[in-house]
Motif scaffolding. Structure first.
Motif, PDB file in Angstrom:
ATOM      1  N   ASP A 270       8.896   3.364   7.317  1.00  0.00           N
ATOM      2  CA  ASP A 270       9.193   3.288   5.895  1.00  0.00           C
ATOM      3  C   ASP A 270       9.142   4.687   5.280  1.00  0.00           C
ATOM      4  N   ASN A 271       9.598   4.785   4.027  1.00  0.00           N
ATOM      5  CA  ASN A 271       9.602   6.071   3.320  1.00  0.00           C
ATOM      6  C   ASN A 271       8.488   6.148   2.284  1.00  0.00           C
ATOM      7  N   GLY A 272       7.373   5.450   2.592  1.00  0.00           N
ATOM      8  CA  GLY A 272       6.263   5.396   1.642  1.00  0.00           C
ATOM      9  C   GLY A 272       5.407   6.655   1.648  1.00  0.00           C
ATOM     10  N   LYS A 273       4.235   6.569   0.986  1.00  0.00           N
ATOM     11  CA  LYS A 273       3.377   7.737   0.790  1.00  0.00           C
ATOM     12  C   LYS A 273       2.510   8.057   2.003  1.00  0.00           C
ATOM     13  N   GLY A 274       2.536   7.190   3.032  1.00  0.00           N
ATOM     14  CA  GLY A 274       1.792   7.458   4.252  1.00  0.00           C
ATOM     15  C   GLY A 274       0.296   7.220   4.099  1.00  0.00           C
ATOM     16  N   PHE A 275      -0.444   7.469   5.204  1.00  0.00           N
ATOM     17  CA  PHE A 275      -1.896   7.276   5.182  1.00  0.00           C
ATOM     18  C   PHE A 275      -2.518   8.081   6.328  1.00  0.00           C
ATOM     19  N   ASP A 276      -3.823   8.292   6.222  1.00  0.00           N
ATOM     20  CA  ASP A 276      -4.566   8.992   7.269  1.00  0.00           C
ATOM     21  C   ASP A 276      -5.023   7.956   8.295  1.00  0.00           C
ATOM     22  N   ALA A 277      -4.419   7.976   9.480  1.00  0.00           N
ATOM     23  CA  ALA A 277      -4.701   6.957  10.496  1.00  0.00           C
ATOM     24  C   ALA A 277      -6.158   6.980  10.939  1.00  0.00           C
ATOM     25  N   SER A 278      -6.793   8.174  10.950  1.00  0.00           N
ATOM     26  CA  SER A 278      -8.196   8.260  11.401  1.00  0.00           C
ATOM     27  C   SER A 278      -9.140   7.613  10.395  1.00  0.00           C
TER      28      SER A 278
ATOM     29  N   HIS B  64       0.798  -1.231   0.000  1.00  0.00           N
ATOM     30  CA  HIS B  64       0.000   0.000   0.000  1.00  0.00           C
ATOM     31  C   HIS B  64       0.829   1.278   0.000  1.00  0.00           C
ATOM     32  N   ALA B  65       2.005   1.262   0.651  1.00  0.00           N
ATOM     33  CA  ALA B  65       2.747   2.513   0.823  1.00  0.00           C
ATOM     34  C   ALA B  65       3.682   2.816  -0.349  1.00  0.00           C
ATOM     35  N   ASN B  66       3.932   1.831  -1.209  1.00  0.00           N
ATOM     36  CA  ASN B  66       4.891   1.995  -2.329  1.00  0.00           C
ATOM     37  C   ASN B  66       6.266   2.433  -1.813  1.00  0.00           C
ATOM     38  N   ALA B  67       6.654   1.906  -0.660  1.00  0.00           N
ATOM     39  CA  ALA B  67       7.929   2.287  -0.047  1.00  0.00           C
ATOM     40  C   ALA B  67       9.085   1.565  -0.726  1.00  0.00           C
ATOM     41  N   THR B  68      10.266   2.208  -0.701  1.00  0.00           N
ATOM     42  CA  THR B  68      11.482   1.573  -1.249  1.00  0.00           C
ATOM     43  C   THR B  68      12.449   1.165  -0.144  1.00  0.00           C
ATOM     44  N   GLU B  69      12.313   1.789   1.042  1.00  0.00           N
ATOM     45  CA  GLU B  69      13.178   1.452   2.168  1.00  0.00           C
ATOM     46  C   GLU B  69      12.346   1.342   3.436  1.00  0.00           C
ATOM     47  N   ALA B  70      12.781   0.444   4.322  1.00  0.00           N
ATOM     48  CA  ALA B  70      12.089   0.274   5.601  1.00  0.00           C
ATOM     49  C   ALA B  70      13.120  -0.087   6.663  1.00  0.00           C
ATOM     50  N   LEU B  71      12.783   0.239   7.918  1.00  0.00           N
ATOM     51  CA  LEU B  71      13.648  -0.069   9.063  1.00  0.00           C
ATOM     52  C   LEU B  71      12.833  -0.805  10.110  1.00  0.00           C
ATOM     53  N   VAL B  72      13.350  -1.958  10.571  1.00  0.00           N
ATOM     54  CA  VAL B  72      12.756  -2.695  11.689  1.00  0.00           C
ATOM     55  C   VAL B  72      13.775  -2.679  12.822  1.00  0.00           C
ATOM     56  N   GLN B  73      13.356  -2.143  13.965  1.00  0.00           N
ATOM     57  CA  GLN B  73      14.287  -1.999  15.087  1.00  0.00           C
ATOM     58  C   GLN B  73      13.639  -2.529  16.362  1.00  0.00           C
TER      59      GLN B  73
ATOM     60  N   GLY C 294       6.495   9.329   4.839  1.00  0.00           N
ATOM     61  CA  GLY C 294       6.645   7.980   5.381  1.00  0.00           C
ATOM     62  C   GLY C 294       5.807   7.762   6.630  1.00  0.00           C
ATOM     63  N   THR C 295       5.881   6.550   7.166  1.00  0.00           N
ATOM     64  CA  THR C 295       5.071   6.148   8.327  1.00  0.00           C
ATOM     65  C   THR C 295       5.972   5.482   9.356  1.00  0.00           C
ATOM     66  N   THR C 296       5.682   5.773  10.635  1.00  0.00           N
ATOM     67  CA  THR C 296       6.416   5.151  11.743  1.00  0.00           C
ATOM     68  C   THR C 296       5.420   4.547  12.733  1.00  0.00           C
ATOM     69  N   PHE C 297       5.604   3.264  13.017  1.00  0.00           N
ATOM     70  CA  PHE C 297       4.847   2.578  14.068  1.00  0.00           C
ATOM     71  C   PHE C 297       5.799   2.325  15.237  1.00  0.00           C
ATOM     72  N   CYS C 298       5.397   2.724  16.434  1.00  0.00           N
ATOM     73  CA  CYS C 298       6.209   2.493  17.637  1.00  0.00           C
ATOM     74  C   CYS C 298       5.367   1.739  18.658  1.00  0.00           C
ATOM     75  N   ILE C 299       5.836   0.568  19.052  1.00  0.00           N
ATOM     76  CA  ILE C 299       5.102  -0.283  20.004  1.00  0.00           C
ATOM     77  C   ILE C 299       5.972  -0.476  21.240  1.00  0.00           C
ATOM     78  N   GLU C 300       5.425  -0.131  22.412  1.00  0.00           N
ATOM     79  CA  GLU C 300       6.162  -0.256  23.670  1.00  0.00           C
ATOM     80  C   GLU C 300       5.514  -1.349  24.515  1.00  0.00           C
ATOM     81  N   ILE C 301       6.304  -2.354  24.857  1.00  0.00           N
ATOM     82  CA  ILE C 301       5.798  -3.525  25.595  1.00  0.00           C
ATOM     83  C   ILE C 301       6.449  -3.566  26.975  1.00  0.00           C
TER      84      ILE C 301
END
Length: 632
Positions: free
Chosen positions: A579-587, A556-565, A617-624
């Motif tokens: 990722d460096n994709g086109k992003g999206f409206d979270a709402s 969906h994002a048409n990204a070319t690069e992504a980071l998993v940390q 781009g889009t960033t997801f951050c999950i804290e456990i």
């Protein structure tokens, strides 16, 4: 795949006062002849049964019949063994000897397993376990769990096989080195079937160490046979043959025709790998003879398969087809869907009965507590009424009612929260089971059929084909290869082997590497902090979240690069996927299926999710919180 049977022998027990001394003497003497002269042992057991039956000594009659069944089973006279076992069940009830009844069920299950009648195997094992659980006989329960592991090994359900072997190891007494050695050997075999050779070698080595602490010919036999199996899988064929020949010699001491047939098959396979076809054929023909004489379907199925490969290599195509057809006939018989459904039914019945007993016990406890509380409440009311202070009584009652309402509200809220967690766990567990089922169906069903089709097409004589026919032939082979690869890739995406064979970090590394190789997205993976040790269901939830996020970046994002940390700091695990994709409206996308699946797993982990998205781009951050995971 090999079927591992551990025959449970009912031990000799001392007879109480009033029992027949003659019967005891006959039983002890016959027991001594079982290994050297089984026919003589059977005659003595027959005399003991006649004497016991005549004098009304039910325990003696039971033991005479039961031991006769064991002797016939060791002699591979399975019909006779079942006859004596069934007859002994009546006397176990008359003698009020539940342990003997349970042992009979287990031994009948062993016989049905040798015959490949798997529905009856599960039925009799589970009946035996129910009795042993009542008696709290941990050794016998461990042995039966080991046998159930062998059953699921035979029908290629290796997750269930390992689950029952782990139960067996947990129940086995730690000072029973022989039993522990047998279980470790079976666990090694289970790992070998899913290709995890490092763990296979570890378990086999543990079994070998335990075998040195006891003098047990049967355990020594299994250790040699298992190392032969390991080196066969590892490609060390000459080393494998050395261990298998040692096992063949050790088999003479335990005199077990079933395992001798298995050894012939393995030696045939090892010599086939070395292209020593005359030796291989000789061993496989001996295995076939033994399989036919003793009605052992599994040995015949394996032998026919290897013989078909040998004839194919030697260009004896007609005979190769005949052997392959016989192999498929026995394989279909062993894996009949009716058997699998029946096994699942018996297992579910057993689990349901256990849960029903637990629920009934809890209900009884709750009822007792309620009765106790009711009596205390009545006594309290009577005491207040006797005092006669109506106002004080009314105030106390109002306070009591108010406090009870508060407690009840808290209990209802806690119960609702608990039910939500249970629902989430059930949904996620159900999804994982369905993924595994679909992956297994694809791998064992469609992929197996495609392989057989390719095998048959590849065996065609092409030298008489026209150029056009050769082109169609090569195109068909290429299309089959592509189809096999696509099915394998889909199967691995549904149930990645790395998720079961390695820890979370290695599994995610492998996933990122595979995605880099097959997609335009360039994924970088980073890990900081101490090595994680988490429960398997927790690792699976984290893996699925990362998998879903990266799939969204690709689709969906048409990204070319992504980071998993992944970063562990003190008691926190922080997961970042960007990722460096086109992003999206979270709402707007909040109700999408993909995002809902991610949020469900985040809730299951009791974690916090933060989403930041823009056109860059889009960033997801999950804290456990790892402390909360320890309480799950």
């Amino acid at each position: 795949m090999r079927l591992h049977i551990l025959c449970f022998l009912l031990p000799l027990i001392a007879l109480g006062q009033g029992d027949s001394i003659k019967v005891k003497a006959l039983l002890d003497k016959a027991y001594g002849y079982e290994g050297t002269d089984p026919i003589k042992a059977l005659k003595m057991y027959s005399k003991a049964y006649i004497l016991s039956n005549r004098s009304g000594y039910d325990l003696g009659a039971f033991r005479s019949l039961h031991y006769s069944g064991i002797v016939h089973s060791n002699m591979v006279n399975y019909d006779s063994a079942l006859f004596y076992y069934k007859k002994s069940l009546t006397f176990s009830d008359k003698a009020k000897y539940p342990k003997g009844k349970a042992a009979t069920y287990i031994n009948m299950g062993n016989v049905y397993q040798f015959l490949g009648d798997y529905d009856k195997v599960a039925e009799h094992y589970l009946k035996g376990i129910q009795v042993f659980e009542t008696l709290k006989d941990s050794t016998s329960i461990a042995i039966t769990y080991e046998n159930l592991g062998a059953l699921f090994s035979a029908i290629q359900q290796h997750q269930k096989e390992m689950r029952y072997l782990e139960k067996a190891l947990l129940m086995a007494p730690k000072d029973d080195f022989r039993l522990m050695g047998m279980i470790y050997g079976d666990m090694g075999l289970s790992q070998s079937k899913i290709g995890n050779l490092p763990k296979t070698f570890t378990y086999f080595t543990k079994a070998d160490s335990l075998s040195r602490l006891v003098d047990d010919p049967k355990l020594d036999f299994f250790v040699d046979r298992n190392f032969g199996e390991y080196h066969l899988l590892n490609g060390s064929y000459k080393t494998s043959i050395s261990f298998l020949n040692k096992a063949l010699k050790a088999n003479e001491a335990i005199n077990d025709p079933y395992y001798r047939g298995q050894l012939f098959v393995q030696l045939g396979e090892a010599h086939t790998k070395l292209k020593e076809y005359p030796k291989a054929t000789s061993y496989l023909q001996m295995a076939l003879t033994m399989g036919r004489e003793n009605k052992i379907k599994e040995i015949q199925e394996k032998a026919y398969y290897l013989l078909s490969k040998i004839d194919k290599e030697q260009r004896n195509h007609q005979r190769a087809y005949e052997y392959l057809d016989l192999h498929m006939h026995f394989k279909d018989s062993l894996l009949n869907e009716t058997y699998l459904r029946q096994i699942s039914l018996f297992e579910k019945q057993y689990e349901t009965e256990k849960k029903d007993k637990e629920i009934a016990s809890q209900k009884l406890l709750l009822q007792t507590q309620e009765n106790s509380l009711l009596r205390k409440k009545n006594q309290y009311n009577l005491a207040l009424g006797g005092v006669g202070f109506l106002g004080l009584f009314g105030l106390g009652l109002w306070l009591f009612y108010r406090q009870r309402q508060k407690l009840r509200s808290k209990e209802i809220l806690a119960l609702q929260n608990q039910q939500e967690v249970v629902k989430l766990e059930a949904l996620i567990d159900g999804e994982e089971k369905e993924r595994n089922r679909l992956a297994q169906d694809l791998h064992d069903g469609i992929n197996g059929d495609l392989a057989v089709i390719k095998y048959k097409i590849s065996s065609l004589e092409t030298n008489k084909f026209s150029e056009r026919e050769k082109k169609y032939y090569l195109d068909a082979i290429s299309m089959l290869d592509n189809a096999v690869e696509q099915v394998r890739r889909i199967s691995h995406n549904l149930a990645p082997p790395s998720l079961h064979n390695f820890d979370l970090i290695e599994a995610i590394q492998q996933f990122c590497s595979k995605q880099n190789a097959s997609n335009s997205l360039n994924i970088s993976f980073q890990y900081f902090g101490n090595r994680l040790v988490l429960k398997k269901e927790i690792e699976t939830a984290i893996y699925r979240i990362i998998q879903e996020l990266l799939n969204n970046s690709i689709k969906h994002a048409n990204a070319t690069e992504a980071l998993v940390q992944l970063n562990t700091h003190e008691d926190k695990l922080i997961i970042t996927v960007e990722d460096n994709g086109k992003g999206f409206d979270a709402s707007i996308s909040a109700n999408g299926i993909g995002l809902q699946n991610i949020k469900s797993r985040v809730n299951f982990l009791k974690a916090n999710l933060d989403i930041s998205s823009s056109t860059k781009g889009t960033t997801f951050c999950i804290e456990i919180d790892l402390h909360k995971l320890d309480k799950k």
